[in-house]
Design an enzyme around this catalytic site. Structure first.
Site, short mmCIF file in Angstrom:
data_model
loop_
_atom_site.label_atom_id
_atom_site.label_comp_id
_atom_site.label_asym_id
_atom_site.label_seq_id
_atom_site.Cartn_x
_atom_site.Cartn_y
_atom_site.Cartn_z
NE ARG A 49 1.12 12.01 -6.86
CZ ARG A 49 0.28 12.56 -6.30
NH1 ARG A 49 -0.90 13.10 -6.74
NH2 ARG A 49 0.22 12.59 -4.75
CG ASP A 185 -4.42 -10.40 5.48
OD1 ASP A 185 -3.67 -10.32 6.71
OD2 ASP A 185 -5.70 -10.34 5.57
CG HIS A 186 0.54 -7.16 7.70
ND1 HIS A 186 -0.56 -6.34 7.84
CD2 HIS A 186 0.85 -7.24 9.01
CE1 HIS A 186 -0.74 -5.86 8.87
NE2 HIS A 186 0.27 -6.33 9.83
CE LYS A 190 0.97 -9.64 12.36
NZ LYS A 190 1.83 -8.86 12.80
CG ASP A 243 -7.57 -0.96 9.68
OD1 ASP A 243 -7.17 -0.98 8.69
OD2 ASP A 243 -7.04 -0.81 10.95
CG HIS A 248 -5.22 -8.15 9.73
ND1 HIS A 248 -4.53 -8.31 8.11
CD2 HIS A 248 -5.10 -6.61 9.74
CE1 HIS A 248 -4.17 -7.07 7.65
NE2 HIS A 248 -4.28 -6.30 8.44
P1 NDP Z 1 1.59 7.10 2.12
O1 NDP Z 1 0.36 8.29 1.87
O2 NDP Z 1 2.35 7.41 2.74
O3 NDP Z 1 1.99 6.90 0.55
C1 NDP Z 1 1.30 7.00 -0.87
C2 NDP Z 1 2.18 6.72 -1.89
O4 NDP Z 1 1.69 6.78 -3.04
C3 NDP Z 1 3.12 8.00 -2.09
O5 NDP Z 1 4.41 7.44 -2.35
C4 NDP Z 1 2.47 8.79 -2.92
O6 NDP Z 1 3.62 9.34 -3.57
C5 NDP Z 1 1.84 7.73 -3.86
N1 NDP Z 1 0.81 8.34 -4.86
C6 NDP Z 1 1.01 8.15 -6.20
N2 NDP Z 1 -0.16 8.64 -6.76
C7 NDP Z 1 -0.55 9.14 -5.87
C8 NDP Z 1 -1.88 10.09 -5.64
N3 NDP Z 1 -2.85 10.04 -6.83
N4 NDP Z 1 -2.41 10.57 -4.73
C9 NDP Z 1 -1.68 10.39 -3.32
N5 NDP Z 1 -0.33 9.59 -3.35
C10 NDP Z 1 -0.07 8.92 -4.47
O7 NDP Z 1 0.49 5.71 2.22
P2 NDP Z 1 1.19 4.37 2.69
O8 NDP Z 1 2.70 4.21 2.20
O9 NDP Z 1 0.93 4.58 4.22
O10 NDP Z 1 0.32 3.33 2.14
C11 NDP Z 1 0.39 2.84 0.88
C12 NDP Z 1 -0.75 1.73 0.75
O11 NDP Z 1 -0.68 0.67 1.76
C13 NDP Z 1 -2.35 2.49 1.17
O12 NDP Z 1 -3.19 1.94 0.18
C14 NDP Z 1 -2.41 1.87 2.40
O13 NDP Z 1 -3.79 1.60 2.67
C15 NDP Z 1 -1.72 0.68 2.38
N6 NDP Z 1 -1.21 0.07 3.64
C16 NDP Z 1 -0.26 0.91 4.46
C17 NDP Z 1 0.05 0.48 5.83
C18 NDP Z 1 1.19 1.26 6.60
O14 NDP Z 1 1.41 0.83 7.60
N7 NDP Z 1 1.63 2.45 5.99
C19 NDP Z 1 -0.55 -0.86 6.44
C20 NDP Z 1 -1.21 -1.39 5.26
C21 NDP Z 1 -1.58 -0.99 4.16
P3 NDP Z 1 3.82 10.60 -4.51
O15 NDP Z 1 2.82 11.73 -3.62
O16 NDP Z 1 5.05 11.05 -4.60
O17 NDP Z 1 3.16 10.24 -5.82
C1 BG6 Z 2 -3.10 -2.83 9.36
C2 BG6 Z 2 -4.20 -2.04 9.83
O1 BG6 Z 2 -3.62 -3.85 8.47
O2 BG6 Z 2 -2.82 -3.76 10.63
C3 BG6 Z 2 -3.62 -1.20 11.00
O3 BG6 Z 2 -4.41 -0.94 8.83
C4 BG6 Z 2 -3.23 -1.93 12.13
O4 BG6 Z 2 -4.81 -0.28 11.45
C5 BG6 Z 2 -2.17 -2.97 11.73
O5 BG6 Z 2 -2.56 -1.26 13.07
C6 BG6 Z 2 -2.10 -4.05 12.88
O6 BG6 Z 2 -1.03 -4.73 12.26
P1 BG6 Z 2 0.10 -5.61 13.23
O7 BG6 Z 2 1.19 -6.22 12.46
O8 BG6 Z 2 1.03 -4.44 13.95
O9 BG6 Z 2 -0.65 -6.46 14.33
#
Ligand code: NDP
Ligand code: BG6
Length: 511
Positions: A49, A185-186, A190, A243, A248
């Site tokens: 957005r 599932d990352h 690995k 989580d 995992h």
């Molecule tokens: P962020 O909160 O940093 O980013 C969310 C993104 O979604 C932003 O780009 C936001 O941008 C966008 N977005 C679009 N629509 C909406 C909305 N309605 N409300 C809020 N945000 C919106 O999250 P992450 O990048 O950390 O995570 C993204 C997904 O990946 C999540 O589901 C998370 O659980 C999953 N995940 C993340 C990990 C991580 O290490 N960060 C690890 C594993 C999974 P904008 O506001 O510009 O629209």
């Molecule tokens: C993510 C979890 O899926 O895996 C985190 O949401 C966690 O809480 C992470 O820290 C761990 O991943 P890694 O690759 O660092 O072991």
């Protein structure tokens, strides 16, 4: 089956202004670019957005590449060349009316970058959008494969419980076939997790021993030294069970416990993993109390630095009963594993970051070499280290040179870092490439996902219905609640307390 050559295509990332895109996804695509693994014609379209020009997006991603890519380069020209493939469009992702704008941008990209209408849609948004974005794409006809690539990758969490996972699968099936859906599932991406399959099935020596006749028990640990950081809002509604365990740890368990697949084809591998999930014994409430332990970290000084307790973290309820640690004993009711306990544990703010699998073999039936203070005849251990100091360690008894038969335990170890080419690709690099190729082996299928939720659901329900069920506090920097040791059967058996370095152990924690 995987396609031979990667087709020209665009990777469309929803949530492109977020943390995951910046820290993991774009750096992984850059690593693919550096290894010349991308298709001849390729583009990334970031979607979110926030208002941003292509240039502003490129600038932001460039910082991510410099900081987080595994392939380091000081040549700015290379990074700029890569960034020229990145594009950005701002839409209201939760408004279907805005998706026409996205389609228009894709048509332009087809012309400019020659990606031929082949798209992968990566959902890295808040999970509330996972059912919506795919259906809004479908309204624009962007789900229709015909002779095109139309795949969606869905980040975790895939549901928050069994019912929501089933509902999400159903919703996706309204517009997509299973082979278009890539649930990530990352851990499966690995290198060291994939190597468990190779260790087991490319060597003749392990498989005959890999069963109840020779294995006493198996431990699986995924420990983290960090706390919840800035993810309190998400984590306090999730906890370690959702989580880490539902995804995992159970995926690791399946890779360790599965039967040999007929081939390395996606469905053969995934069929065998599913059978493991289906065979995990579900516990009754009374069994849960003794077999599942939950904990929450409390304040402490760790390596001389003060660390807050979980309840004082940002966005966490001051009376939160969310678990930051889970340990459990479980059984797989199959011929191979009948009676063999599997112990799994995960937690935040433990002494070190380490993930590993420990196979404990049964001891020799007779102790010939007695009176040996340096030798414990409690069985060989094979340690499959996922991270860090990736490698394999076998603990074995060896004669001390000299008179008599003095024996000691020694380590035989292999470290990836000893390889001439020791580059270990990041999990996201491998997984994104696999999706581009069309190989879903390392992605989770719907039936497996629902099966893993099915296993954790009674635990979720029990904790919800019995909020007073024990939640043990453990000081930050410790290995979790002491009572987790009592899970392990057998006199003198404890968890392995690993260190950062694979071969160092036997000391309680990392100092
Ligand atoms: P962020 O909160 O940093 O980013 C969310 C993104 O979604 C932003 O780009 C936001 O941008 C966008 N977005 C679009 N629509 C909406 C909305 N309605 N409300 C809020 N945000 C919106 O999250 P992450 O990048 O950390 O995570 C993204 C997904 O990946 C999540 O589901 C998370 O659980 C999953 N995940 C993340 C990990 C991580 O290490 N960060 C690890 C594993 C999974 P904008 O506001 O510009 O629209
Ligand atoms: C993510 C979890 O899926 O895996 C985190 O949401 C966690 O809480 C992470 O820290 C761990 O991943 P890694 O690759 O660092 O072991």
């Amino acid at each position: 089956m995987a396609e031979k050559k990667i087709k020209d295509q665009a990777l469309v990332i929803f949530g492109a202004s977020g943390d995951l895109t910046h820290r993991k996804l774009i750096p992984a695509v850059f690593d693919l670019y550096m290894q010349k693994s991308l298709p001849d014609n390729f583009a990334v379209l970031g979607v979110a957005r926030s208002e941003m020009t292509d240039d502003a997006f490129r600038e932001k991603m460039k910082e991510g590449v410099i900081e987080f890519a595994s392939m380091k380069t000081t040549d700015e020209k290379i990074i700029n060349e890569f960034c020229s493939m990145l594009h950005y469009v701002s839409i209201n992702t939760s408004d279907s009316a805005d998706y026409g704008k996205l389609k228009q941008r894709l048509v332009e990209l087809d012309e400019k970058s020659n990606v031929k209408g082949n798209y992968i849609f990566y959902l890295s948004t808040p999970p509330s959008l996972y059912p919506l974005v795919p259906s809004y794409l479908a309204e624009q006809g962007l789900n229709k494969e015909e002779d095109k690539i139309r795949r969606i990758i869905i980040e975790k969490p895939f549901g928050t419980d069994l019912q929501s996972a089933i509902d999400l699968n159903k919703k996706l099936y309204e517009n997509y076939d299973e082979d278009q859906i890539y649930r990530i599932d990352h851990y499966l991406g690995k290198e060291t997790v994939q190597n468990i399959l190779v260790t087991r099935f490319a060597n003749g020596i392990y498989e005959p021993l890999w069963n109840r006749n020779y294995i006493q028990h198996i431990e699986i640990t995924a420990a983290e030294s960090i706390g919840v950081e800035n993810r309190g809002k998400y984590y306090d509604n999730s906890g370690a069970l959702r989580d880490m365990v539902q995804n995992h740890l159970l995926q690791l368990l399946a890779v360790v416990a599965m039967e040999p697949p007929m081939s390395i084809d996606a469905s053969a591998i995934r069929n065998e993993k599913l059978k493991v999930f289906q065979a995990i014994r579900h516990y009754s409430d009374s069994e849960l109390i003794t077999n599942v332990i939950r904990g929450q970290y409390t304040e402490a000084n760790v390596k001389g630095k003060y660390k807050k307790g979980y309840r004082n973290e940002a966005d966490v309820a001051p009376d939160s009963r969310t678990e930051t640690y889970v340990a459990m004993k479980l059984f797989i009711d199959s011929w191979r594993w009948s009676g063999v306990p599997f112990y799994i544990r995960t937690g935040k703010r433990l002494p070190t970051r380490v993930s590993e699998v420990v196979i404990h073999f049964k001891p020799t039936p007779q102790t010939l070499f007695i009176d040996n203070p340096e030798f414990r005849n409690d069985g060989n251990q094979l340690i499959l280290r996922i991270q860090p100091d990736e490698g394999i360690l076998l603990k074995t008894g060896m004669k001390i040179p000299g008179t008599g038969f003095n024996v000691k335990n020694v380590n035989m170890d292999f470290h990836y870092s000893d390889l001439a080419n020791s580059y270990i690709p990041d999990a996201y690099e491998r997984l994104i490439l696999d999706c581009m190729i069309g190989d879903a082996s390392l992605y989770t299928r719907a039936d497996a996902l629902e099966s893993t939720w099915g296993f954790v659901q009674p635990i979720i329900d029990f904790w919800k219905n019995n909020p007073d069920a024990p939640l043990y506090g453990y000081p930050s920097g410790s290995w979790g609640p002491d009572c987790a040791d009592s899970l392990i059967e057998g006199k003198e058996q404890t968890w392995r307390y690993p260190c950062k370095n694979l071969s160092d152990d036997g000391i309680y924690c990392e100092l």
